[in-house]
Write a protein that holds these residues in place. Structure first.
Motif, short mmCIF file in Angstrom:
data_model
loop_
_atom_site.label_atom_id
_atom_site.label_comp_id
_atom_site.label_asym_id
_atom_site.label_seq_id
_atom_site.Cartn_x
_atom_site.Cartn_y
_atom_site.Cartn_z
N LEU A 68 0.83 -1.20 0.00
CA LEU A 68 0.00 0.00 0.00
C LEU A 68 0.86 1.25 0.00
N ASP A 69 1.92 1.25 0.81
CA ASP A 69 2.77 2.43 0.88
C ASP A 69 3.51 2.67 -0.42
N SER A 70 3.86 1.60 -1.11
CA SER A 70 4.48 1.75 -2.42
C SER A 70 3.50 2.39 -3.40
N PHE A 71 2.24 2.01 -3.27
CA PHE A 71 1.18 2.60 -4.11
C PHE A 71 1.04 4.09 -3.82
N TYR A 72 1.09 4.49 -2.55
CA TYR A 72 0.95 5.90 -2.19
C TYR A 72 2.04 6.74 -2.84
N SER A 73 3.25 6.20 -2.87
CA SER A 73 4.37 6.93 -3.48
C SER A 73 4.10 7.21 -4.96
N THR A 74 3.52 6.22 -5.63
CA THR A 74 3.20 6.38 -7.05
C THR A 74 2.12 7.43 -7.25
N VAL A 75 1.11 7.40 -6.41
CA VAL A 75 0.00 8.37 -6.51
C VAL A 75 0.50 9.78 -6.29
N MET A 133 4.75 5.67 4.62
CA MET A 133 4.76 6.65 3.54
C MET A 133 3.50 7.51 3.54
N ILE A 134 2.35 6.92 3.84
CA ILE A 134 1.10 7.68 3.84
C ILE A 134 1.15 8.83 4.84
N PHE A 135 1.77 8.61 6.00
CA PHE A 135 1.86 9.66 7.01
C PHE A 135 2.84 10.75 6.60
N GLN A 136 3.93 10.34 5.97
CA GLN A 136 4.91 11.31 5.53
C GLN A 136 4.35 12.21 4.43
N ILE A 137 3.61 11.61 3.51
CA ILE A 137 2.98 12.39 2.44
C ILE A 137 1.95 13.34 3.03
#
Length: 204
Positions: A68-75, A133-137
């Motif tokens: 999921l976090d890898s997906f967030y990076s792409t988005v 990653m979701i929190f960092q974004i």
């Protein structure tokens, strides 16, 4: 890039089989009721082989969070940088909800969330880890919103993030317990927009 050796291919296949079998068993019997022995027996491998790829049973669940976090990076890379911070957050959530609905699915997500609540997980939970990653974004969007005068200055960034993330988890939980008539993307957009509106600086 050199082609994979037969041993490397076998290792990838074994890891994938352990991952899929574990998740299937978790979904069928419940995370806390499945032992590593059951997983390895179903895959016809030794316990040592399991530990080669997953230090603990819970590391299988962590794999899904990391996907999921890898997906967030792409988005994040595809979100228009000129949008207001609140719109970036809504866009990120919209893409997240589409992914959960169309790729992850209810069965797997129920397993992931159930495992997150089990007493067998003794470590700090990755679901709420600030390193995700979701929190960092999200933090970067909130900080941007505060700096540009969109969000209130009297609430700390981490507190705003906590509020927004609870919107996500509440909506996902509702989706998991409702029938198929619950539109996760639509409900998330409406609910989060209302919460974000309350976090904005109001023009006098």
């Amino acid at each position: 890039m050199n082609p994979l050796t037969s041993r490397q291919k076998k290792a990838i296949e074994t890891r994938a089989k352990l991952l899929k079998t574990s998740l299937d068993l978790f979904n069928k019997h419940g995370y806390e009721h499945v032992s590593i022995e059951q997983i390895t027996k179903a895959c016809n491998v030794s316990k040592g082989t399991f530990y080669t790829y997953f230090p603990t049973k819970y590391d299988v669940i962590l794999e899904k969070f990391k996907e999921l976090d890898s997906f967030y990076s792409t988005v994040e890379k595809n979100i228009d940088s000129s949008l207001p911070a609140s719109e970036k957050i809504l866009t990120l959530y919209q893409e997240q909800m589409k992914y959960l609905t169309n790729v992850v699915g209810k069965d797997l997500l129920r397993t992931v969330y159930t495992a997150a609540m089990t007493s067998q997980v003794e470590q700090d939970h990755y679901l709420i880890s600030p390193q995700r990653m979701i929190f960092q974004i999200m933090n970067s969007y909130i900080e941007e919103g505060i700096q540009l005068g969109e969000f209130r200055h009297d609430i700390e960034v981490n507190h705003i993030q906590t509020i927004i993330q609870r919107c996500m988890r509440a909506n996902v939980y509702d989706w998991l317990i409702h029938n198929e008539d619950f539109d996760l993307s639509a409900e998330m957009a409406q609910f989060t927009a209302i919460v974000l509106d309350g976090l904005k600086i109001k023009n006098k």
